[in-house]
Design an enzyme around this catalytic site. Sequence first.
Site, short mmCIF file in Angstrom:
data_model
loop_
_atom_site.label_atom_id
_atom_site.label_comp_id
_atom_site.label_asym_id
_atom_site.label_seq_id
_atom_site.Cartn_x
_atom_site.Cartn_y
_atom_site.Cartn_z
N ASP A 270 15.73 -46.37 -46.18
CA ASP A 270 15.59 -44.55 -46.73
C ASP A 270 16.25 -43.91 -45.61
O ASP A 270 15.47 -43.80 -43.91
CB ASP A 270 14.17 -44.38 -46.65
N GLU A 312 20.18 -46.12 -47.58
CA GLU A 312 20.37 -45.23 -48.31
C GLU A 312 21.23 -44.18 -48.05
O GLU A 312 20.56 -43.12 -46.61
CB GLU A 312 18.69 -44.61 -49.12
N ASP A 380 15.08 -39.88 -57.86
CA ASP A 380 15.20 -38.42 -57.53
C ASP A 380 16.33 -37.71 -58.21
O ASP A 380 16.34 -38.31 -59.92
CB ASP A 380 16.64 -38.20 -56.03
#
Length: 623
Positions: A270, A312, A380
């Site tokens: 992340d 990511e 998201d």
Amino acid sequence: MALTREDMSAGLSGQLEVFENRMKLRQAELKSLYTGLYQNSWMYAELIGEMEKYYSERDDRLKRSDAYRESDPEWYRKNDMLGMMMYVDNFAGDLRGVRKKLSYIEDAGVNVIHLMPFLDVEKGRSDGGYAVRDFRKVRKDLGDMTDLSDLATACHKRDICILADFALNHTSDKHEWAQKAIAGNKEYASRYFIYDTDEIPNRYDETVPEVFPVTAPGNFTRAGEGNKYVLTTFHPYQWDLNYRNPRVFNEMVYNFLNLANRGIDIFRLDAIPYIWKELGTNCRNLPEVHDIVRMLRLITEIVCPGVLLLGEVVMEPEKVVPYFGTVERPECHILNNVTTMATIWHTVATRDARLLRNQFDIVSALPKEYVFLNYLRCHDDIGWGLDYAFLAGHEMEENAHKKYLNNYFVGTEGYSNSRGELYNEDPKTGDARICGTTASLCGIEKASMDGDKEGMARAINLDIMLHACMLMLSGIPMLYSGDEIGQINDYSYLSNPEKKDDARYLHRGKFRWDLEKKRINHKSKEYLIFKRLRELERIRAGHRAFLPDAKVWTVNTFEKSILVVGRLLDGEKIYGVFNFSEHEKTIWPDEDEGFIDLVSGDMCPMQELTLPGYTFFILCKEG
């Protein structure tokens, strides 16, 4: 016959020999990177010792999987890979519940499940689970580490991989380190960016942009009795870790290896572009980030080589490629393809596939070794990070176009049937992002509310066509849980005080098992969507032209609402033809006869091809 002490010692010796052999191949580079970044040989020696410990503790079953995947390094690049992302509680209550639903996951053709953040957090201050309070504990309501290991074992018996998030950039402000730091412990304070005055924070703010200027403005938060300044790139309760401190790197590696030993197959790293901070820069994508990711790759290859790293990185595909590393020094195995998701939805709103065609061309020109994770929707929002230089050449100005897209997907402009909501709207600039499920953005929600049968058929066609388009991309396709049955928006978040200000919970609703039961009704939308998606997935898995080594290109039909994508491998040629308009379109491909529509099984004339609104063909010809 029971093993003797000598047998067990010999087995351990043989296992350590494997570790040592892997280490020999990589230790020179690992040591060079580590000591170059930290100038600390003692901490490096500690790291190596802990790596050996985690290797020794790794379950034999996982070691066998490591050995198999080492022998077949292309295992994750096959055309039968299909993922599904889910929140554990929304999907099945807890980790044990997910284990009970593995048969359904198999029925959906899924062999990678992305469990959204499940580690321990503080309720109401977790950013959807990304503000971790303890990397060694599962959220109490979801189970414990034993439940995680048991789920992994059950998944592996069915050849299903587990993908999990690993938040490298920050911890919760309630993490043990943060609590000790703010209490005045200097050793723990050095694991964050904590300042007594605003001098250095002000210097950071001169060059570092805000991530959430509306919902979480600023880069620093005041905390503790001394009202100190703490670097918090994302939210006030997410404290950025200081990777200049080797203790931070080592401890996060140990947390990573602990989860790997629980059976996690793929780690989504992340916010990795943010993990190295440097005054005078924007603190994004700095060279040291790549050193850290490369070290993590080396450590993985030594201790648990069956584990993959998914980065990511929210940028265009051609700009994220540095995170793949090089052939000689690879970094991530897989990267998220965020821009193509946004471009697909732009194409829906404009009925203009020219930007999407350009996007396909860019991705297809990248080295075949690069693997992207492709999806229509995720947990998201949809941000409009499009190629506005390209769009300017087609009379689409950035600010006006963003406004149009947002209006389209909330259903107020462009003959839209979408039902979405705005997220993180900036009243100063008018910029915003869009939330909503695939089904609701395609018009299924509106058609259902209106009792519009024709509108429902049209919306389902659009939904399936978008998935078919996504499946034409090389890489790993990923579904969002509920999309396989056409689940619409969940507005219950508005009555929850902890969620009502975050529109992303609109598409993060609970999985509707009551609707899933409707799959047996051949007239239901759940049956139609599930069945048609499975047909597409079987087509992809059954044809070599969908392998990543295929040649991929697009065809200019001079009809802007039509996208044509070709794939060729070992004499098998496949065309995907997609109509992004609700109106019938005809094109004249420059191809010979002899193509079969893999969806219907019918022969398809390629001299003149007519597509009703929101329909597509997957056409195949053997060489």
